[in-house]
Design an enzyme around this catalytic site. Structure first.
Site, PDB file in Angstrom:
ATOM      1  N   GLY A  75       0.870  -1.184   0.000  1.00  0.00           N
ATOM      2  CA  GLY A  75       0.000   0.000   0.000  1.00  0.00           C
ATOM      3  C   GLY A  75       0.893   1.215   0.000  1.00  0.00           C
ATOM      4  CD  GLU A  76       2.607   5.856  -0.108  1.00  0.00           C
ATOM      5  OE1 GLU A  76       2.597   5.458  -1.289  1.00  0.00           O
ATOM      6  OE2 GLU A  76       3.646   6.270   0.460  1.00  0.00           O
ATOM      7  CB  SER A  77       5.415   2.765   3.798  1.00  0.00           C
ATOM      8  OG  SER A  77       6.087   3.760   3.047  1.00  0.00           O
ATOM      9  CB  CYS A 102       5.311  -3.639  -1.469  1.00  0.00           C
ATOM     10  SG  CYS A 102       5.824  -2.338  -2.610  1.00  0.00           S
ATOM     11  NE  ARG A 135       8.202   5.665   0.855  1.00  0.00           N
ATOM     12  CZ  ARG A 135       7.604   6.833   0.596  1.00  0.00           C
ATOM     13  NH1 ARG A 135       8.198   7.969   0.861  1.00  0.00           N
ATOM     14  NH2 ARG A 135       6.411   6.850   0.039  1.00  0.00           N
ATOM     15  CB  ILE A 142       3.164  -1.940  -7.479  1.00  0.00           C
ATOM     16  CG1 ILE A 142       2.569  -3.129  -8.247  1.00  0.00           C
ATOM     17  CG2 ILE A 142       2.354  -0.675  -7.732  1.00  0.00           C
ATOM     18  CD1 ILE A 142       1.200  -3.576  -7.743  1.00  0.00           C
ATOM     19  NE  ARG A 143       4.838   5.378  -6.453  1.00  0.00           N
ATOM     20  CZ  ARG A 143       4.459   5.982  -5.321  1.00  0.00           C
ATOM     21  NH1 ARG A 143       3.356   5.651  -4.717  1.00  0.00           N
ATOM     22  NH2 ARG A 143       5.197   6.939  -4.810  1.00  0.00           N
ATOM     23  CG  HIS A 147       2.657  -6.211  -4.231  1.00  0.00           C
ATOM     24  ND1 HIS A 147       2.074  -5.650  -3.134  1.00  0.00           N
ATOM     25  CD2 HIS A 147       3.353  -5.212  -4.834  1.00  0.00           C
ATOM     26  CE1 HIS A 147       2.393  -4.370  -3.052  1.00  0.00           C
ATOM     27  NE2 HIS A 147       3.168  -4.081  -4.078  1.00  0.00           N
ATOM     28  CD  GLU A 193       0.536  -8.637  -1.682  1.00  0.00           C
ATOM     29  OE1 GLU A 193       1.487  -9.434  -1.615  1.00  0.00           O
ATOM     30  OE2 GLU A 193       0.678  -7.403  -1.656  1.00  0.00           O
TER      31      GLU A 193
HETATM   32  N1  GLN Z   1       5.888   3.125  -2.752  1.00  0.00           N
HETATM   33  C1  GLN Z   1       5.087   2.673  -1.672  1.00  0.00           C
HETATM   34  C2  GLN Z   1       5.560   3.201  -0.326  1.00  0.00           C
HETATM   35  O1  GLN Z   1       6.524   3.878  -0.244  1.00  0.00           O
HETATM   36  C3  GLN Z   1       5.044   1.157  -1.615  1.00  0.00           C
HETATM   37  C4  GLN Z   1       4.298   0.641  -2.806  1.00  0.00           C
HETATM   38  C5  GLN Z   1       3.605  -0.657  -2.595  1.00  0.00           C
HETATM   39  O2  GLN Z   1       3.366  -1.139  -1.478  1.00  0.00           O
HETATM   40  N2  GLN Z   1       3.190  -1.224  -3.707  1.00  0.00           N
HETATM   41  O3  GLN Z   1       4.954   2.916   0.647  1.00  0.00           O
END
Ligand code: GLN
Length: 198
Positions: free
Chosen positions: A46-48, A78, A107, A136-137, A172, A174
């Site tokens: 997700g987004e940390s 991630c 990151r 993903i990112r 990921h 999942e």
């Molecule tokens: N770029 C996101 C972060 O810094 C991580 C991306 C992800 O969990 N797919 O949290």
């Protein structure tokens, strides 16, 4: 074994499905009382920064850091890897982390959203089969502490690491139908760690 999935933001549902496929009945964790009721935890992608902020608001940041330090088995994918890392590069100013895993992560190391990619990579769990890895990112690992084992790499950057009761992947699993990493977490990381504690 009671396994929780931190359910503040991110791909919670996908982790729950993967865990069910591995034969466990996961619960969601949003409150300290729910955290206290689980033996092991998954931190989703997700987004940390958002997950850390919400964890603080929900009063979970410190209890979670304490449980991790006390030996609770945790798997982070991630953003979950970032949240487990002791040190974060390219962090948002003031970004907090649960920590516990002696690694430095960068990151968004593989580039921006458009640079997300999939690759078949080797995962060092004793099988020679490649694993489909969705990035993903994604972060990568720039430093591993001396007790940290590298389980997978891309272009010589570690993307899956383990240290005792803690497992983290930049990718990921999942999001694929292959539950090998979740199974590895349950069978090879969480169960042995919990047996040691008892
Ligand atoms: N770029 C996101 C972060 O810094 C991580 C991306 C992800 O969990 N797919 O949290």
């Amino acid at each position: 074994m009671k396994v929780g999935v931190l359910a503040l933001q991110g791909d919670v549902r996908e982790h729950i499905s993967a865990l069910i496929a591995c034969g466990v009945q996961p619960t969601t964790v949003r409150r300290p009382s729910e955290l206290a009721a689980v033996d092991a935890l998954v931190l989703p992608g997700g987004e940390s920064t958002t997950i850390a902020q919400l964890a603080e608001i929900f009063g979970l940041l410190e209890p979670l850091a304490r449980r991790i330090a006390a030996g609770m088995p945790v798997y982070g994918s991630c953003a979950g890897m970032i949240l487990l890392a002791d040190e974060i590069l390219d962090a948002k100013e003031g970004q907090k982390t649960f920590g516990g895993l002696d690694i430095t992560v960068r990151r968004n190391a593989f580039g921006r959203q458009v640079d997300s990619f999939e690759s078949d990579i080797a995962f060092n769990d004793g099988s020679t089969d490649l694993i489909r890895a969705v990035f993903i990112r994604a972060p990568w690992v720039e430093r591993v502490g001396k007790n940290v084992e590298v389980l997978a790499s891309v272009d010589s950057h570690p993307v899956a690491v383990r240290s005792g009761h803690l497992l983290a992947t930049s990718f990921h699993p999942e999001l694929t139908a292959d539950h090998r990493i979740h199974r590895y977490f349950i069978e090879e990381v969480a169960k042995p760690a919990l047996q040691k504690v008892q």
